[in-house]
Design a protein around this motif. Structure first.
Motif, PDB file in Angstrom:
ATOM      1  N   CYS A  83     -19.234 -79.358 -20.618  1.00  0.00           N
ATOM      2  CA  CYS A  83     -19.080 -80.872 -20.566  1.00  0.00           C
ATOM      3  C   CYS A  83     -17.850 -81.319 -20.026  1.00  0.00           C
ATOM      4  O   CYS A  83     -16.908 -79.919 -19.479  1.00  0.00           O
ATOM      5  N   SER A 100     -22.905 -82.516 -20.977  1.00  0.00           N
ATOM      6  CA  SER A 100     -22.666 -84.230 -21.322  1.00  0.00           C
ATOM      7  C   SER A 100     -21.586 -84.554 -20.480  1.00  0.00           C
ATOM      8  O   SER A 100     -20.680 -83.855 -20.669  1.00  0.00           O
ATOM      9  N   ILE A 101     -21.227 -85.488 -20.033  1.00  0.00           N
ATOM     10  CA  ILE A 101     -20.389 -86.470 -19.372  1.00  0.00           C
ATOM     11  C   ILE A 101     -20.206 -87.781 -20.066  1.00  0.00           C
ATOM     12  O   ILE A 101     -21.126 -88.480 -20.541  1.00  0.00           O
ATOM     13  N   SER A 118     -26.592 -86.105 -21.567  1.00  0.00           N
ATOM     14  CA  SER A 118     -26.130 -87.064 -21.544  1.00  0.00           C
ATOM     15  C   SER A 118     -25.113 -87.866 -20.671  1.00  0.00           C
ATOM     16  O   SER A 118     -23.563 -87.570 -20.840  1.00  0.00           O
ATOM     17  N   LEU A 119     -24.455 -88.774 -20.655  1.00  0.00           N
ATOM     18  CA  LEU A 119     -24.088 -89.511 -19.676  1.00  0.00           C
ATOM     19  C   LEU A 119     -23.654 -90.562 -20.492  1.00  0.00           C
ATOM     20  O   LEU A 119     -24.290 -92.032 -20.625  1.00  0.00           O
ATOM     21  N   PRO A 121     -21.203 -94.030 -19.633  1.00  0.00           N
ATOM     22  CA  PRO A 121     -20.982 -94.075 -18.899  1.00  0.00           C
ATOM     23  C   PRO A 121     -18.807 -95.340 -19.272  1.00  0.00           C
ATOM     24  O   PRO A 121     -18.724 -95.045 -20.637  1.00  0.00           O
ATOM     25  N   ARG A 135     -29.229 -90.711 -19.974  1.00  0.00           N
ATOM     26  CA  ARG A 135     -28.372 -91.282 -18.791  1.00  0.00           C
ATOM     27  C   ARG A 135     -27.939 -92.670 -17.978  1.00  0.00           C
ATOM     28  O   ARG A 135     -29.674 -93.224 -17.057  1.00  0.00           O
ATOM     29  N   PRO A 136     -27.781 -94.095 -18.999  1.00  0.00           N
ATOM     30  CA  PRO A 136     -26.986 -93.842 -20.008  1.00  0.00           C
ATOM     31  C   PRO A 136     -27.018 -93.353 -21.468  1.00  0.00           C
ATOM     32  O   PRO A 136     -27.886 -93.770 -21.574  1.00  0.00           O
TER      33      PRO A 136
END
Length: 169
Positions: A83, A100-101, A118-119, A121, A135-136
């Motif tokens: 991550c 994930s980010i 997942s992202l 934001p 994502r997002p």
């Protein structure tokens, strides 16, 4: 490996487990029974990073910040393998899925589950006790009692594993 940065030294509670090949720099605090796993990098050379009790940061993760925007991982959080967390807040007992980010100013609610890959934001707020992914990332449903029990099982297993590995040092 622990490095001082401009007079700031990482603080690692004596009961925390940190794998030998983890890199930690600067203004980082790791609380009791937390665990940080192999090949993780935690840089506190821009702002503060706090990892509270019984949180676990799994293998190959990277934690960093933007200027004056701390990174705060609260009690019992699970951060999956690989991550990237950057200047965000992860509330108590949340789980961040592998790969994930989570970006600057984002907040992951207490007991929330962020699906793998997942992202989240910048500035996004994920409510408590939901599954969010994509994502997002978007909220897809409320978590069930079974989901929450499984997240608790994972967290406890990492506390136990960390303490086991700590006993080998």
């Amino acid at each position: 490996m622990s490095y001082e940065y401009k007079g700031k030294h990482p603080y690692i509670d004596e009961t925390a487990y940190v794998a030998d090949n983890v890199v930690i720099t600067g203004d980082v605090t790791i609380h009791a029974r937390a665990s940080v796993w192999f090949n993780t990098v935690i840089r506190g050379d821009v702002a503060t990073t706090i990892i509270e009790e019984e949180a676990n940061i799994q293998d190959n993760s990277t934690l960093h910040q933007s200027p004056n925007v701390p990174l705060h991982i609260k009690k019992g959080v699970t951060v999956g393998h690989q991550c990237l967390l950057h200047s965000c807040t992860i509330e108590k007992n949340a789980l961040i899925g592998m790969g994930s980010i989570i970006l600057d100013g984002a907040t992951i609610g207490e007991g929330a589950f962020i699906g793998a890959g997942s992202l989240v934001p910048p500035g996004k707020v994920i409510p408590p006790n939901v599954l969010a992914l994509g994502r997002p990332a978007k909220v897809v449903r409320k978590l069930t009692e079974e989901d929450l029990a499984d997240m608790d099982r994972i967290r406890k297993s990492y506390v136990d594993k960390g303490q086991y590995y700590k006993s080998l040092k």
